[in-house]
Each structure stands twice: as structure tokens, then as C-alpha cells.
Design a protein around this motif. Structure first.
Motif, PDB file in Angstrom:
ATOM      1  N   UNK A  60       8.536   1.964  -7.603  1.00 54.03           N
ATOM      2  CA  UNK A  60       9.554   2.898  -7.127  1.00 54.03           C
ATOM      3  C   UNK A  60       8.941   3.948  -6.209  1.00 54.03           C
ATOM      4  N   UNK A  61       7.737   4.412  -6.523  1.00 50.76           N
ATOM      5  CA  UNK A  61       7.045   5.363  -5.658  1.00 50.76           C
ATOM      6  C   UNK A  61       6.790   4.739  -4.291  1.00 50.76           C
ATOM      7  N   UNK A  99      15.242  10.481  -4.743  1.00 49.93           N
ATOM      8  CA  UNK A  99      14.538   9.328  -5.323  1.00 49.93           C
ATOM      9  C   UNK A  99      13.356   9.789  -6.165  1.00 49.93           C
ATOM     10  N   UNK A 100      12.626  10.810  -5.696  1.00 51.94           N
ATOM     11  CA  UNK A 100      11.496  11.316  -6.471  1.00 51.94           C
ATOM     12  C   UNK A 100      11.965  12.013  -7.746  1.00 51.94           C
ATOM     13  N   UNK A 133       0.988  -2.451   0.428  1.00 47.23           N
ATOM     14  CA  UNK A 133       0.769  -2.409  -1.012  1.00 47.23           C
ATOM     15  C   UNK A 133       1.923  -1.799  -1.780  1.00 47.23           C
ATOM     16  N   UNK A 134       3.124  -2.033  -1.323  1.00 45.50           N
ATOM     17  CA  UNK A 134       4.305  -1.500  -2.006  1.00 45.50           C
ATOM     18  C   UNK A 134       4.503  -2.185  -3.354  1.00 45.50           C
ATOM     19  N   UNK A 135       4.206  -3.491  -3.418  1.00 49.99           N
ATOM     20  CA  UNK A 135       4.442  -4.264  -4.636  1.00 49.99           C
ATOM     21  C   UNK A 135       3.160  -4.585  -5.403  1.00 49.99           C
ATOM     22  N   UNK A 136       2.034  -4.122  -4.899  1.00 53.47           N
ATOM     23  CA  UNK A 136       0.763  -4.428  -5.550  1.00 53.47           C
ATOM     24  C   UNK A 136      -0.237  -3.323  -5.247  1.00 53.47           C
ATOM     25  N   UNK A 155      -2.745   7.043  -2.448  1.00 50.35           N
ATOM     26  CA  UNK A 155      -3.100   8.393  -2.884  1.00 50.35           C
ATOM     27  C   UNK A 155      -1.964   9.032  -3.684  1.00 50.35           C
ATOM     28  N   UNK A 156      -0.721   8.803  -3.252  1.00 47.40           N
ATOM     29  CA  UNK A 156       0.433   9.370  -3.956  1.00 47.40           C
ATOM     30  C   UNK A 156       0.525   8.806  -5.375  1.00 47.40           C
ATOM     31  N   UNK A 157       0.267   7.521  -5.511  1.00 50.50           N
ATOM     32  CA  UNK A 157       0.300   6.911  -6.849  1.00 50.50           C
ATOM     33  C   UNK A 157      -0.810   7.469  -7.727  1.00 50.50           C
ATOM     34  N   UNK A 158      -1.975   7.680  -7.135  1.00 48.39           N
ATOM     35  CA  UNK A 158      -3.079   8.258  -7.906  1.00 48.39           C
ATOM     36  C   UNK A 158      -2.715   9.662  -8.380  1.00 48.39           C
TER      37      UNK A 158
END
Length: 233
Positions: free
Chosen positions: A79-80, A131-132, A192-195, A223-226
């Protein structure tokens, strides 16, 4: 070099001055566009919530169930990625012909062209914030630790830079929108949206970091996911 420094300083001061002068116009225009989008809809603003949720469920089903993705907190993970990609993708595509679409305005009065880009960023940014908000709720449901490292996200600056460039060349190159669509379609799958792009590129070491940095969007998304999921800076 001194003349170059003076010239750049003047341009930056003018940029800041014009931004401050036309900021209210950008806000008002963005509000008007948001209102017009839901004016004839039965569910109105609820579509801004339902649309990202539906896409998240579809991609989670396909990649999480069918392809058996192994990333931790995969629903939040994907989702991110979708939220950030949607903001970048829509803003860039809309910026290609933004000057031509607003030629009646820019031909009659002085209006910095990047203000038009800011209007689209405000519109898409508002939807991204919704969404966030859903992401935060999902993080609470999945018990993902929330970190203040989220404040380090700089997607807006990168999107603004890319959008102003394509807005400029879109005036002169008729087919640029078609080229941008093809490039964005490629980026959609290699960002890398799905992986986890770092994990998948690990086998290409030591070139994996070079490949990652050649795609700034993948770097920002990772970086945002981290920051949000894994409590890293």
C-alpha cells in the motif's frame, strides 16, 4: 563563477518571491479541482478512500496470495508503494501538457508555469495524505511500530523537479506524453512496488546499489518503507 552565483541567487530569490505571491492561487485552484472531481458523484469524497483500498486489495490478492510474496507486513508494504507511485505517476503525466491545457491563462497574465505543477501536486498530494491515513490505520491493525522517521520522506521535491522538466519540454515536443507513458509503465515494474527491490537485486552485487541509485523513485520508495515499517532512517 561569481556571476553564476549571483545569477543563481537571483533566480532562487525570484522563485521564492513568486511562490509566496501565487501560493494562495495554487491552494484555491487545487480546492476547486478537488470539488469539481466529486461534484457529480454519488459517493463524493468517499471515492478518495475506496479507490486506493480497492487497488490495494486487488494487488495484495494477486501478489500476496497468487505469487505468495514473503515481505513482512505485505499489505502495508504494497500500500505504501502504490500510494507513493500513484502520486508521482499522476503528477508527472498531468504535467506534460499542463502549459498547453492552461494556455488561456498563461497567455493573458503572468503566471509562473511551475505554479500549475504545484496545483496538481496539491490535488494529488491531498489524495496521497488520505491514503497515508489509511496506511497508519493498517499499521495499527497489523501492529507495525510507528516511527517519527516518516518525517524524512522527500517525495514532493523529487516529483516537483521531474514535473517541471516535463512541463517545459511538453510545450515543444508533441509526443512527449506518449514517451512518458512508456517510461512510467517500465518504472512501475522495476521500482519495487510489489517486491523488495534491494533483496531482488542482491544477486547483482556489487552493482545492485548502482542500479538502485539509477532509479531515484525506487530509492525513495525503499527509504519510505524503511522509515514507516522498519523504524530505520
Amino acid at each position: 563563477s561569481k556571476k553564476v552565483f549571483v545569477r543563481r541567487t537571483y533566480k532562487m530569490s525570484r522563485f521564492l518571491k513568486d511562490t509566496k505571491k501565487y501560493y494562495k492561487y495554487a491552494i484555491y485552484s487545487a480546492k476547486s479541482k478537488l470539488q469539481s472531481e466529486v461534484a457529480s458523484s454519488y459517493l463524493n469524497w468517499l471515492w478518495w478512500v475506496l479507490d486506493p483500498i480497492c487497488f490495494m486489495l486487488i494487488y495484495t490478492l494477486i501478489f500476496g496470495v497468487v505469487f505468495n510474496a514473503k515481505e513482512q507486513y505485505f499489505t502495508v508494504f504494497i500500500f505504501i508503494g502504490l500510494t507513493m507511485w500513484d502520486f508521482f505517476n499522476k503528477t508527472l503525466q498531468q504535467s506534460v501538457k499542463i502549459v498547453k491545457n492552461n494556455k488561456t491563462i498563461v497567455a493573458k497574465v503572468y503566471l509562473p508555469k511551475y505554479i500549475l505543477v504545484m496545483v496538481r501536486m496539491f490535488v494529488n498530494g491531498f489524495k496521497m495524505l488520505i491514503s497515508f491515513g489509511i496506511v497508519i490505520i493498517m499499521m495499527v491493525i497489523y501492529r507495525v511500530p510507528v516511527s517519527f522517521n516518516i518525517l524524512y520522506m522527500i517525495l514532493f521535491l523529487f516529483t516537483f523537479g521531474c514535473s517541471t522538466i516535463v512541463a517545459h519540454f511538453g510545450v515543444f515536443v508533441q509526443d512527449l506524453s506518449n514517451v512518458i507513458n512508456i517510461v512510467l509503465r517500465l518504472l512501475f515494474y522495476i521500482t519495487g512496488i510489489f517486491y523488495n527491490v534491494e533483496t531482488r537485486l542482491a544477486k547483482f552485487a556489487p552493482w545492485n546499489k548502482v542500479i538502485l541509485h539509477c532509479n531515484p523513485l525506487a530509492l525513495l520508495l525503499t527509504s519510505a518503507r524503511k522509515c514507516m515499517i522498519y523504524d530505520q532512517t
